[in-house]
Write a protein that holds these residues in place. Structure first.
Motif, short mmCIF file in Angstrom:
data_model
loop_
_atom_site.label_atom_id
_atom_site.label_comp_id
_atom_site.label_asym_id
_atom_site.label_seq_id
_atom_site.Cartn_x
_atom_site.Cartn_y
_atom_site.Cartn_z
N ASP A 1 12.55 -4.65 2.49
CA ASP A 1 11.86 -4.28 3.83
C ASP A 1 10.45 -3.46 3.48
OD1 ASP A 1 13.30 -2.09 3.09
OD2 ASP A 1 13.34 -1.05 4.96
N HIS A 2 10.29 -3.17 2.53
CA HIS A 2 8.76 -2.51 2.03
C HIS A 2 8.30 -3.72 1.00
CE1 HIS A 2 9.80 1.64 3.45
NE2 HIS A 2 11.10 1.14 3.54
N HIS B 1 12.74 -2.11 -2.28
CA HIS B 1 13.39 -2.56 -1.24
C HIS B 1 12.64 -3.45 -0.42
CE1 HIS B 1 16.60 0.95 -0.88
NE2 HIS B 1 17.22 0.17 -1.74
N HIS C 1 8.39 1.53 -3.49
CA HIS C 1 10.03 0.97 -3.96
C HIS C 1 10.05 -0.39 -3.93
CE1 HIS C 1 11.22 2.14 -0.02
NE2 HIS C 1 12.51 1.51 -0.01
N MET D 1 14.04 1.53 2.85
CA MET D 1 15.69 1.47 2.87
C MET D 1 15.83 0.00 3.32
SD MET D 1 17.33 3.89 5.85
CE MET D 1 16.46 5.41 5.20
N PHE D 2 17.06 -0.63 2.59
CA PHE D 2 17.47 -1.81 3.03
C PHE D 2 18.91 -2.04 2.30
CE2 PHE D 2 16.20 -5.27 5.43
CZ PHE D 2 16.89 -6.53 4.70
N ASP E 1 10.78 5.81 1.42
CA ASP E 1 11.94 6.05 2.07
C ASP E 1 12.57 7.35 1.17
OD1 ASP E 1 11.92 4.10 3.64
OD2 ASP E 1 13.26 2.86 2.63
N HIS F 1 15.63 8.06 -3.50
CA HIS F 1 16.17 7.09 -2.73
C HIS F 1 16.32 5.84 -3.53
CE1 HIS F 1 16.15 4.02 0.65
NE2 HIS F 1 15.06 3.58 0.17
ZN LIG Z 1 14.28 1.68 1.02
#
Ligand SMILES: [Zn+2]
Length: 295
Positions: free
Chosen positions: A103-104, A101, A99, A1-2, A180, A161
């Motif tokens: 942060d991933h 985002h 996914h 998530m971000f 997430d 998500h």
């Molecule tokens: Zn995420």
């Protein structure tokens, strides 16, 4: 998530990092799970790097190669690369992104030697719209890998998500890496800017429970036993059922918020991004859209 959009630009990445720090300082909840980096050795060939952005997993195979699930971002991504290349003396040849985002997926550019980056088509579109180029392989159903006897199933089990969520199942370990779609201890977060939808999540979580796993690596937080994941799926199902009931009774959104509390499911806010009330409102609105489509 971000909470911020992803991108390659260094300045924007710096702004995002500062913004993230501010968010973390301001709200506290979930900060430790997000920022504290915690290496774990699941077994001789599977290493986990929890925290420091999204959780990452490293599966060692061959004499010198590794598959990585999620790449973290910024300095945390560099810590991941250091662990793989220096501590484990491996080259990352395959990457799975759960996914898009930041942060991933933000650390993706730190692994230019990766020959294959498995990603959901919708996540690929978002990453490429940000100017990110990589040897993407789209996964819409399932890709099975066999790496020195270690089976890895990369699966699109549904969205929630975001609209581009993938999971990775390691059947030999009965371990599911879920990104997430699942977050330990935290209220689910469905990012509408990335096509996330709590109603879709309420369908996807039961799909995950059809898989044969005993433990799950969430997008953030500690490794979870299956029963804890089932409880999360039960919570989101109950949320859907109660909000649907409220709508059927003709209640307004605020009336449904006042009525649907589900105190038996104790989940924390994640940073400033997810809350019980927010998810009740999101479910109310998603069911409204579903009703419009059905007409
Ligand atoms: Zn995420």
């Amino acid at each position: 998530m971000f909470p911020f959009r992803s991108g390659q630009n260094k300045h924007r990445a710096g702004v995002r990092a500062v913004g993230l720090g501010l968010v973390a300082l301001l709200c506290g909840c979930g900060t430790a799970a997000f920022l504290h980096l915690s290496p774990r050795s699941f077994d001789a060939r599977l290493k986990l790097l929890l925290g420091g952005g999204g959780n990452a997993a490293v599966l060692l195979h061959g004499r010198s190669e590794a598959l990585v699930v999620d790449t973290k971002f910024g300095d945390f991504g560099r810590r991941l690369r250091h662990q793989v290349e220096q501590d484990l003396a491996r080259k990352v040849r395959r990457i799975v992104l759960t996914h898009a985002h930041f942060d991933h997926a933000g650390g993706l550019k730190l692994f230019p030697d990766a020959a294959v980056v498995m990603v959901h088509p919708n996540a690929r579109k978002r990453l490429e719209a940000e100017g990110i180029r990589a040897p993407f392989v789209e996964v819409e159903g399932e890709v099975r890998l066999l790496l020195d006897g270690d089976e890895v199933r990369v699966l699109a089990m549904g969205s929630g998500h975001t609209d581009g969520d993938l999971v990775a199942l390691l059947p030999g370990r009965k371990l599911l890496i879920a990104g997430d779609l699942v977050n330990e201890r935290f209220e689910p977060y469905c990012d509408p800017k990335y096509g996330g939808d709590i109603l879709a999540l309420s369908n996807t979580l039961p799909n995950l429970m059809t898989l044969d796993f005993e433990q799950l690596v969430p997008g953030h937080g500690e490794v979870m036993p299956r029963a804890q994941v089932q409880s999360l799926a039960d919570y989101v199902a109950a949320l859907q059922a109660q909000v649907r009931q409220g709508r059927a009774e003709g209640l307004t959104e605020n009336q449904v918020v006042a009525k649907v509390k589900l105190p038996e499911y104790r989940l924390e806010r994640f940073l400033a991004m997810s809350s019980r009330e927010g998810n009740v409102r999101a479910m109310f609105q998603a069911l409204g859209r579903e009703g419009m489509r059905a007409r």
